[in-house]
Design a protein around this motif. Sequence first.
Motif, PDB file in Angstrom:
ATOM      1  N   SER A 162       0.896  -1.257   0.033  1.00  0.00           N
ATOM      2  CA  SER A 162      -0.152   0.068  -0.058  1.00  0.00           C
ATOM      3  C   SER A 162       0.857   1.390  -0.158  1.00  0.00           C
ATOM      4  O   SER A 162       0.557   2.201  -0.721  1.00  0.00           O
ATOM      5  CB  SER A 162      -0.973   0.117   1.313  1.00  0.00           C
ATOM      6  OG  SER A 162      -1.889  -1.116   1.229  1.00  0.00           O
ATOM      7  N   ILE A 207      -5.035   6.567  -5.560  1.00  0.00           N
ATOM      8  CA  ILE A 207      -5.302   5.415  -6.403  1.00  0.00           C
ATOM      9  C   ILE A 207      -5.723   5.580  -7.729  1.00  0.00           C
ATOM     10  O   ILE A 207      -6.639   6.352  -8.158  1.00  0.00           O
ATOM     11  CB  ILE A 207      -6.599   4.562  -5.548  1.00  0.00           C
ATOM     12  CG1 ILE A 207      -6.442   4.602  -4.362  1.00  0.00           C
ATOM     13  CG2 ILE A 207      -7.003   3.320  -6.250  1.00  0.00           C
ATOM     14  CD1 ILE A 207      -7.702   4.166  -3.301  1.00  0.00           C
ATOM     15  N   PHE A 209      -2.208   0.542  -9.773  1.00  0.00           N
ATOM     16  CA  PHE A 209      -2.896  -0.831  -9.269  1.00  0.00           C
ATOM     17  C   PHE A 209      -2.153  -1.962 -10.082  1.00  0.00           C
ATOM     18  O   PHE A 209      -1.948  -2.912  -9.661  1.00  0.00           O
ATOM     19  CB  PHE A 209      -4.556  -0.839  -9.576  1.00  0.00           C
ATOM     20  CG  PHE A 209      -5.113  -1.174  -8.351  1.00  0.00           C
ATOM     21  CD1 PHE A 209      -5.024  -2.349  -7.787  1.00  0.00           C
ATOM     22  CD2 PHE A 209      -6.097  -0.231  -7.699  1.00  0.00           C
ATOM     23  CE1 PHE A 209      -5.872  -2.481  -6.427  1.00  0.00           C
ATOM     24  CE2 PHE A 209      -6.831  -0.552  -6.546  1.00  0.00           C
ATOM     25  CZ  PHE A 209      -6.546  -1.571  -6.012  1.00  0.00           C
ATOM     26  N   LYS A 233     -11.643  -3.516  -7.509  1.00  0.00           N
ATOM     27  CA  LYS A 233     -10.266  -2.787  -8.032  1.00  0.00           C
ATOM     28  C   LYS A 233     -11.050  -1.439  -8.676  1.00  0.00           C
ATOM     29  O   LYS A 233     -10.621  -0.259  -8.604  1.00  0.00           O
ATOM     30  CB  LYS A 233      -9.268  -3.413  -8.925  1.00  0.00           C
ATOM     31  CG  LYS A 233      -8.227  -2.612  -9.438  1.00  0.00           C
ATOM     32  CD  LYS A 233      -7.588  -3.686 -10.575  1.00  0.00           C
ATOM     33  CE  LYS A 233      -8.308  -3.663 -11.673  1.00  0.00           C
ATOM     34  NZ  LYS A 233      -7.414  -4.101 -13.004  1.00  0.00           N
ATOM     35  N   PHE A 266     -12.352   0.999  -6.319  1.00  0.00           N
ATOM     36  CA  PHE A 266     -11.312   1.781  -5.644  1.00  0.00           C
ATOM     37  C   PHE A 266     -10.699   2.849  -6.683  1.00  0.00           C
ATOM     38  O   PHE A 266     -10.629   3.906  -5.980  1.00  0.00           O
ATOM     39  CB  PHE A 266     -10.346   1.018  -5.014  1.00  0.00           C
ATOM     40  CG  PHE A 266     -10.703   0.107  -4.018  1.00  0.00           C
ATOM     41  CD1 PHE A 266     -11.753   0.496  -3.070  1.00  0.00           C
ATOM     42  CD2 PHE A 266      -9.820  -1.018  -3.249  1.00  0.00           C
ATOM     43  CE1 PHE A 266     -12.033  -0.040  -1.648  1.00  0.00           C
ATOM     44  CE2 PHE A 266     -10.284  -1.703  -2.547  1.00  0.00           C
ATOM     45  CZ  PHE A 266     -11.282  -1.415  -1.526  1.00  0.00           C
ATOM     46  N   ILE A 276      -6.212  -1.854   0.087  1.00  0.00           N
ATOM     47  CA  ILE A 276      -6.033  -1.694  -1.344  1.00  0.00           C
ATOM     48  C   ILE A 276      -4.717  -2.294  -1.701  1.00  0.00           C
ATOM     49  O   ILE A 276      -4.404  -2.984  -2.747  1.00  0.00           O
ATOM     50  CB  ILE A 276      -5.577  -0.184  -1.677  1.00  0.00           C
ATOM     51  CG1 ILE A 276      -4.657   0.642  -0.782  1.00  0.00           C
ATOM     52  CG2 ILE A 276      -7.051   0.552  -1.869  1.00  0.00           C
ATOM     53  CD1 ILE A 276      -4.356   1.901  -1.339  1.00  0.00           C
TER      54      ILE A 276
END
Length: 485
Positions: free
Chosen positions: A163, A172, A177, A236, A239, A262
């Motif tokens: 994270s 984010i 990701f 995902k 987020f 996350i």
Amino acid sequence: MYAAVDLGSNSFRLHIGKHDGDAIRVLKSVREPIRLAAGLDAKGNLTEAAMQSALACLRNFQAVLSGYRLDAVRVVATSTLRVARNGAAFLPAAEQAIGYPIEIISGEEEGRLIYMGVASALLDPSERRLVIDIGGGSTEIILGRGADIERVESFSIGTVKQSLSFFVGGRIDAASFEAAILSARSHFEDAAPPYHPQFWTQAYGSSGTIRAIADIIAKNNLGDGKLSAAGLDALKLRFIAFGQVALIDMSGLRPDRAGTIIGGLAILIALVRELDIGVMQPVEAGLRLGVMWDLYLRSMQRDRREESVAALALKFHVDQERARRVAQLASDMYLQLKPAGDACAKLLRWSALLHEMGMVVSQTGYHKHAAYMIENADMPGFTTREQRIMSKLILAQKGNLRKVSEALADTDFAKAVLALRVAILLMHARIDADAGELKLRMKNRIDLEIRREWVGSHPTVSYWIEKEQEWWDEVGVDFSVRSVA
């Protein structure tokens, strides 16, 4: 009644449970989000603030524990205390705060305990299963059938670092990701083949992170509502749509957990892709339940450490008869020395049983080879501290004592070393003795009484005793020997 305390990288947790028939029923559960892994500085040391936060939590746990009549308590520390450079220096204060010894366990031992907890909660004794636990500092993957563990591995990747490393400042986005997922896959790709679906019928997620992700997916009707590629990818995307950790507002997700979930999601997506997992089931069991089951089994004289020692002795072709002779004599003499506690007694016996395992490498310096092997071996049931003590005992079995001079300040350890060395000395001199035929004392000095006939009928005894006197003299201990009829 048992208590298990888990000093994790993300949270400190406490379970108090009672053995009830075929189950352990949890009576009390406490969790505090300490975020210990986030308290490591750039040099890998725990910060003062992190240590003070941990100590305050441990004092709270001690107050909870004191309210129960417990048969056994076990406190285990995982990834962050394994890697913290000042972890060993922090332990004494931590142990004083909670009032019990703290065991820093290896990642493999953590995985085995997790599987024990999961297996105890599942009914099918023949099911081939994959168990995954994503913690704050490490991830464990375990393959097993019923209660039996077939394979276990620990990977140094966890929710906290993932994270902090990829979602800097709580931002984010899709690129972050994907980078976090690819990084996680790189940890698992070489180890993945033995965990592919042909080796199991059901996959389980045991950690709080995986259970939380499952809960969020189900409560927000994401994807197919399951822990699957569809559900995880849908979470995902949700987020990413929030854009910032601070803005995340979803049913089933506590605000204080969003910052680490996350990173955990990225790791879980990586595992699902790399191991080709279709659907995973969350399970409300894991490390703490496994610790309590291990305490119960020990109380029933089913100590996994005995099995580990026997397996190592077999694997490295230890002469069982010689090992048993040394172990019996060393254990008997150790009791004769009247140690202050019993902490070293089992470790001495196990060390004696394995003291010659280094011969599989070389006859020369076998004690050094054995010491290294014991300290670094994967030994189910043993803690890092126990393996280090055994390693030092085995290193000290012969030759000069300067190599363990600092450890000799512990009187019980010094007595264990003395008992082991004398037992090995008599074995090498081919004297088939028992402890009742000699007297051994150790206070300010060492006094040894042996039978006069041994000196006459076994020529090397005098030589080895003289050498033993010299080696103890080098570390400031007088060694007196007397022959009696």
